[in-house]
Motif scaffolding. Structure first.
Motif, PDB file in Angstrom:
ATOM      1  N   UNK A 265       0.834  -1.204   0.000  1.00  0.00           N
ATOM      2  CA  UNK A 265       0.000   0.000   0.000  1.00  0.00           C
ATOM      3  C   UNK A 265       0.863   1.246   0.000  1.00  0.00           C
ATOM      4  N   UNK A 266       0.397   2.291  -0.690  1.00  0.00           N
ATOM      5  CA  UNK A 266       1.055   3.595  -0.685  1.00  0.00           C
ATOM      6  C   UNK A 266      -0.005   4.675  -0.724  1.00  0.00           C
ATOM      7  N   UNK A 267       0.201   5.772   0.005  1.00  0.00           N
ATOM      8  CA  UNK A 267      -0.781   6.852   0.041  1.00  0.00           C
ATOM      9  C   UNK A 267      -0.082   8.208   0.060  1.00  0.00           C
ATOM     10  N   UNK A 268      -0.817   9.239  -0.332  1.00  0.00           N
ATOM     11  CA  UNK A 268      -0.273  10.594  -0.414  1.00  0.00           C
ATOM     12  C   UNK A 268      -1.382  11.588  -0.114  1.00  0.00           C
ATOM     13  N   UNK A 269      -1.038  12.667   0.606  1.00  0.00           N
ATOM     14  CA  UNK A 269      -1.986  13.737   0.905  1.00  0.00           C
ATOM     15  C   UNK A 269      -1.280  15.084   0.818  1.00  0.00           C
ATOM     16  N   UNK A 270      -1.986  16.060   0.270  1.00  0.00           N
ATOM     17  CA  UNK A 270      -1.480  17.429   0.210  1.00  0.00           C
ATOM     18  C   UNK A 270      -2.630  18.362   0.558  1.00  0.00           C
ATOM     19  N   UNK A 271      -2.366  19.333   1.424  1.00  0.00           N
ATOM     20  CA  UNK A 271      -3.398  20.277   1.833  1.00  0.00           C
ATOM     21  C   UNK A 271      -2.786  21.660   1.970  1.00  0.00           C
ATOM     22  N   UNK A 272      -3.526  22.670   1.545  1.00  0.00           N
ATOM     23  CA  UNK A 272      -3.048  24.043   1.674  1.00  0.00           C
ATOM     24  C   UNK A 272      -4.222  24.965   1.960  1.00  0.00           C
ATOM     25  N   UNK A 273      -3.948  26.096   2.627  1.00  0.00           N
ATOM     26  CA  UNK A 273      -4.978  27.104   2.873  1.00  0.00           C
ATOM     27  C   UNK A 273      -4.314  28.450   3.120  1.00  0.00           C
ATOM     28  N   UNK A 274      -5.126  29.452   3.400  1.00  0.00           N
ATOM     29  CA  UNK A 274      -4.635  30.814   3.618  1.00  0.00           C
ATOM     30  C   UNK A 274      -4.534  31.162   5.095  1.00  0.00           C
ATOM     31  N   UNK A 275      -4.377  30.140   5.920  1.00  0.00           N
ATOM     32  CA  UNK A 275      -4.136  30.372   7.334  1.00  0.00           C
ATOM     33  C   UNK A 275      -5.324  30.064   8.207  1.00  0.00           C
ATOM     34  N   UNK A 276      -5.007  29.801   9.471  1.00  0.00           N
ATOM     35  CA  UNK A 276      -6.042  29.557  10.472  1.00  0.00           C
ATOM     36  C   UNK A 276      -6.751  30.868  10.788  1.00  0.00           C
ATOM     37  N   UNK A 277      -8.061  30.847  10.714  1.00  0.00           N
ATOM     38  CA  UNK A 277      -8.835  32.044  11.059  1.00  0.00           C
ATOM     39  C   UNK A 277      -9.114  32.095  12.544  1.00  0.00           C
ATOM     40  N   UNK A 278      -8.480  33.024  13.249  1.00  0.00           N
ATOM     41  CA  UNK A 278      -8.732  33.178  14.676  1.00  0.00           C
ATOM     42  C   UNK A 278      -9.270  34.571  14.952  1.00  0.00           C
ATOM     43  N   UNK A 279      -9.861  34.743  16.128  1.00  0.00           N
ATOM     44  CA  UNK A 279     -10.516  36.010  16.469  1.00  0.00           C
ATOM     45  C   UNK A 279     -10.071  36.457  17.854  1.00  0.00           C
ATOM     46  N   UNK A 280      -9.836  37.741  17.999  1.00  0.00           N
ATOM     47  CA  UNK A 280      -9.440  38.311  19.295  1.00  0.00           C
ATOM     48  C   UNK A 280     -10.629  38.275  20.244  1.00  0.00           C
ATOM     49  N   UNK A 281     -10.481  37.578  21.360  1.00  0.00           N
ATOM     50  CA  UNK A 281     -11.562  37.447  22.331  1.00  0.00           C
ATOM     51  C   UNK A 281     -11.456  38.471  23.451  1.00  0.00           C
ATOM     52  N   UNK A 282     -10.220  38.851  23.829  1.00  0.00           N
ATOM     53  CA  UNK A 282     -10.024  39.761  24.953  1.00  0.00           C
ATOM     54  C   UNK A 282      -8.602  40.302  24.898  1.00  0.00           C
ATOM     55  N   UNK A 283      -8.434  41.531  25.385  1.00  0.00           N
ATOM     56  CA  UNK A 283      -7.098  42.089  25.584  1.00  0.00           C
ATOM     57  C   UNK A 283      -7.048  42.778  26.943  1.00  0.00           C
ATOM     58  N   UNK A 284      -5.870  42.756  27.546  1.00  0.00           N
ATOM     59  CA  UNK A 284      -5.674  43.376  28.851  1.00  0.00           C
ATOM     60  C   UNK A 284      -5.583  44.886  28.675  1.00  0.00           C
ATOM     61  N   UNK A 285      -6.518  45.655  29.220  1.00  0.00           N
ATOM     62  CA  UNK A 285      -6.469  47.111  29.036  1.00  0.00           C
ATOM     63  C   UNK A 285      -5.226  47.755  29.637  1.00  0.00           C
ATOM     64  N   UNK A 286      -4.517  47.026  30.514  1.00  0.00           N
ATOM     65  CA  UNK A 286      -3.276  47.545  31.090  1.00  0.00           C
ATOM     66  C   UNK A 286      -2.051  47.181  30.274  1.00  0.00           C
ATOM     67  N   UNK A 287      -2.259  46.454  29.169  1.00  0.00           N
ATOM     68  CA  UNK A 287      -1.130  46.082  28.327  1.00  0.00           C
ATOM     69  C   UNK A 287      -0.559  44.736  28.702  1.00  0.00           C
ATOM     70  N   UNK A 288       0.574  44.417  28.126  1.00  0.00           N
ATOM     71  CA  UNK A 288       1.206  43.118  28.365  1.00  0.00           C
ATOM     72  C   UNK A 288       1.928  43.104  29.702  1.00  0.00           C
TER      73      UNK A 288
END
Length: 818
Positions: A265-288
């Motif tokens: 048996x032999x197998x092959x896979x190829x996958x591509x995309x334009x990046x993981x879509x993530x969303x900003x949920x929260x930021x610290x108002x005092x900064x890092x």
């Protein structure tokens, strides 16, 4: 051990088992079963009948209803009805299984957890808690989780420690994927689908007998693509899109007059995309909190980019900033290449059988993600994991007399790999300093594993059977760490840094003797581990309908090294060990009305391997690495039901309950106390990662003859409870404000509970043509699949990974021949 001894646990569970059996017993007409499947059983085929199912959960064919392990089996028809196209979809199909997508890595990853045993670190130096096998060959990395599944004969989800029989020790369970073999019938299948988000997919399967039943060829190809589900408003591109191609070819040679059969048996896979879509949920108002000065004014710019219900599928991450060094202005992307092959040789003689499984697996995934999901240059990373593995397994199985069956063998694997991440943190700082340059985690990895195992089954009576197995594993781990504080400069280049650092670009803990004359960092570390695994159980066939069992088992996953910045001085982490007790009851009504399988378990895990987020004190870069996280105690139960109330209608459901806790005082961490010393923080009260307390799924399939064919109506709903990713504990003496902020950070590290409704309607004609419509997430539920919360002592942001919105489409499939 600090809990009940193995022998005592066996006696307790065995006594409970026999008491239940005695209460429910009716005259039995058959034995508890041996290594061969009953003559009238059949493999899972269409998912629409209550026929008996054959599984290979113990490396031999058995009826699932007389297999003394907790296993879920999904055949090709069930996979089609449930719309299972990759490993992540299996979460909707098996109790106790969690499959998380979306993480600070490339989009191909799926992080599997079973019964609270998981692993959220994708690195090449750390093994998974759930082993994945393709036609008997172990796949070492989680990077192929979303590779399209096609022409699958059966998927088996084994729950509980798997230490004695499968190629590698795994503390949570195993995912055993079996593809269709070539046979002596000329046949072909073509399929095409189209849906919203410009989704389309097509594939073909061809089976050709080259010499009757003796020599046959089977070839599979599939292409799939869809537009993105998340819109990046800053870059004006769709993310969470996908385009993939996969194929497999198998050749089977089985001469009629020979005891030898060969499968290539032999197998092959190829996958591509334009990046993981993530969303900003929260930021610290005092900064890092990782920087020694206030960044509140800069962080105020995050306000327009925070995720909300009206703009749920939006992201603003731009990738790498415009550096003068490597990585200038590069956008998010993902790319995966994976391939492999296997050669299986079977020799069947009168009283025993010999099997050889030779395997090769390769995978390389690489991608850029903007972890803060904003156009402010807080943190972006390009990460790659590459793995090459060869493996060899020899098995010997057979029977000795009428009552004893056995299987034993030896397993060896050799893996080499590369793990690197090119990352930029706090790139908004001006003028550019050390913390605003791109740094590099870079390591070469070598993993060797050898195992020797044996397991036997003895029929004490015609209804009572004893099983016992033992395995010993020897592991060798080596890493060559080549981390840099700034990309593109030799390791001997002086770099401004805190006084505690080396002052050189090479961030290895000991520069002298670990930097070559050319200025290349090279810190070599190696370790050896060896450990046993076992299984011991009793099963009892009460009647033709009722089967009960009790077992205890132990398994481990190997230790290894951290290779990311900030962890170079850390010692090797030890193997993680899980021991459990399981009691199971399986019932199959003689009329086919009801099939019910119930399992209860109690697991003790020692030396939990857990990834934590932190900041490297030398480079001020955010990093994560594995720490020993104490011991856990996990118990719960699982129930699977299949009901056939009227002809043509099958109702199914499953539910799991898991109670997981760290043992008090076992998970501690040393932190700076601000006065040059350290303070001990007890983190044993935190939730265990990747463990929803409750999880369930229900479904219904109704098949009715209509004209020259049959109509199949299917719907299913799956719900999973709250799941934590990276909880945190505040230091003793923290202020009320700090404690409140810690609680917020833990809330943001939790994936809230959600449920998804899916459906499929198909009409299959007698000539082999099927027309169907399908839909996923039909209620258009807004949910997240994972989180990245880096608030306390680190970046000061939290991001979410949105799950897929409602998708739907139409398709056709045509099959001729078998």
């Amino acid at each position: 051990m600090n809990h009940i001894s193995i022998a005592h646990r066996c006696m307790l569970t065995g006594s409970a088992l026999l008491a239940v059996a005695a209460t429910l017993a009716t005259p039995a007409q058959a034995s508890a079963g041996t290594a061969t499947a009953p003559s009238e059983t059949q493999s899972v085929d269409d998912g629409l009948s209550m026929a008996d199912i054959v599984v290979t959960a113990r490396r031999m064919e058995e009826n699932i209803q007389t297999t003394p392990v907790a296993v879920t089996a999904l055949g090709s028809g069930q996979l089609s009805q449930l719309q299972v196209t990759n490993q992540a979809d299996l979460q909707r199909s098996a109790p106790g299984l969690v499959a998380q997508r979306g993480a600070p890595a490339t989009s191909g990853f799926v992080y599997l957890s079973i019964r609270g045993q998981g692993n959220l670190n994708p690195g090449v130096t750390n093994d998974t808690a759930v082993g994945v096998y393709l036609d008997g060959v172990y796949i070492p990395r989680p990077s192929q989780g979303v590779v399209e599944l096609e022409d699958i004969r059966r998927i088996e989800v084994l729950r509980g420690p798997q230490g004695t029989l499968f190629g590698r020790n795994t503390t949570g369970g195993a995912l055993n994927m079996l593809t269709n073999d070539p046979d002596g019938t000329l046949s072909a299948t073509v399929r095409a689908e189209y849906g919203n988000y410009d989704y389309w997919s097509g594939g073909a399967i061809v089976n050709v007998p080259l010499k009757g039943d003796e020599l046959a060829l089977r070839a599979v190809y599939k292409h799939s693509q869809h537009d993105g589900y998340v819109y990046n408003r800053f870059l004006n591109v769709d993310q969470n899109n996908s385009e993939s191609d996969s194929g497999r070819i198998k050749l089977r040679f089985a001469p009629a007059d020979s005891v030898i059969s060969v499968l290539l048996s032999a197998d092959y896979s190829h996958m591509t995309d334009k990046g993981v879509g993530n969303a900003l949920a929260y930021y610290n108002p005092n900064g890092s909190p990782a920087l020694p000065f206030s960044t509140a004014a800069i962080f105020a710019g995050f306000a327009p980019y925070v995720q909300n219900r009206n703009d749920y599928y939006a992201s603003y991450g731009k990738g790498f900033a415009n550096f003068s060094t490597y990585g200038a202005g590069r956008r998010p992307y993902d790319r995966l290449n994976a391939y492999g092959g296997s050669l299986t040789i079977n020799v069947d003689l009168d009283n025993f059988a010999f099997k050889s499984i030779s395997g090769y697996r390769y995978s390389k995934n690489i991608g850029i993600i903007d972890l803060d999901a904003s156009p402010i240059d807080l943190i972006a990373t390009e990460t790659s994991f590459e793995s090459r593995q060869i493996s060899q397994e020899f098995q010997l199985s057979g029977n000795w007399g009428d009552r004893f069956n056995y299987i034993g063998g030896i397993y060896y694997s050799h893996e080499t790999g590369v793990e690197f991440s090119n990352f930029a943190t706090f790139a908004f700082l001006t003028p550019p300093g050390l913390s605003s340059r791109t740094a590099l985690n870079d390591a070469d990895v070598k993993n060797d594993s050898t195992g020797l195992y044996g397991q036997g089954y003895y029929d004490l009576t015609d209804r009572l059977r004893l099983a016992a197995g033992l395995r010993w594993t020897w592991d060798y781990r080596q890493v060559v760490i080549k981390n840099l504080a700034q990309v593109g400069l030799p390791g001997t280049t002086p770099i401004p840094a805190p006084a505690s650092s080396t002052g050189f670009n090479c961030v290895n803990p000991n520069v002298t003797g670990n930097v070559t004359a050319a200025g290349i960092c090279k810190l070599v570390r190696n370790a050896n581990f060896n450990y046993p695994a076992y299984t011991l159980g009793l099963d009892f066939k009460v009647s033709d309908a009722l089967f009960v069992y009790a077992k205890t088992s132990r398994a481990s996953k190997s230790g290894g090294f951290n290779v990311r910045q900030g962890s170079e001085n850390a010692p090797a982490f030890d193997p993680e060990r899980a021991e459990d007790v399981e009691l199971g009851i399986k019932y199959n009504h003689p009329s086919g009305l009801l099939r019910a399988n119930l399992a209860g378990f109690h697991t003790w895990t020692k030396g939990v391997q857990r990834s934590i987020l932190t900041v490297d004190p030398v480079t001020n870069n955010s990093t994560s690495y594995i720490v020993p996280a104490g011991n856990t105690r996990i118990y719960g139960g699982e129930l699977e039901l299949f009901v056939n109330p009227v002809q043509g209608l099958v109702l199914n459901g499953n539910v799991s309950y898991i109670h997981a806790r760290y043992q008090a005082g076992t998970f501690t961490e040393q932190r700076p106390n601000g006065a040059g010393g350290f303070i001990t923080v007890d983190r044993s009260g935190e939730p265990v990662s990747q463990v929803p307390e409750w999880q369930f799924a229900v479904g219904a399939t109704y098949t009715v003859p209509v004209g020259p064919g049959r109509l199949a109506l299917h719907a299913d709903y799956a719900w999973i409870g709250d799941t934590y990713t990276n909880p945190f504990t505040a230091s003793p003496g923290a202020s009320a404000a700090a404690l409140a902020f810690n609680d917020l950070a833990n809330k943001l590290s939790k994936t809230p509970a959600y449920g998804l409704l899916n459906g499929r309607v198909g009409y299959t004609m007698d000539n082999g043509l099927e027309l169907f419509v399908f839909g996923r997430n039909l209620t258009d539920k807004k949910y997240i699949t994972n989180t990245f919360a880096s608030l306390v002592g680190s970046l000061g942001v939290a991001t979410n990974y949105p799950g897929d919105p409602r998708t739907y489409g139409v398709g056709l499939r045509f099959t001729f021949g078998k």
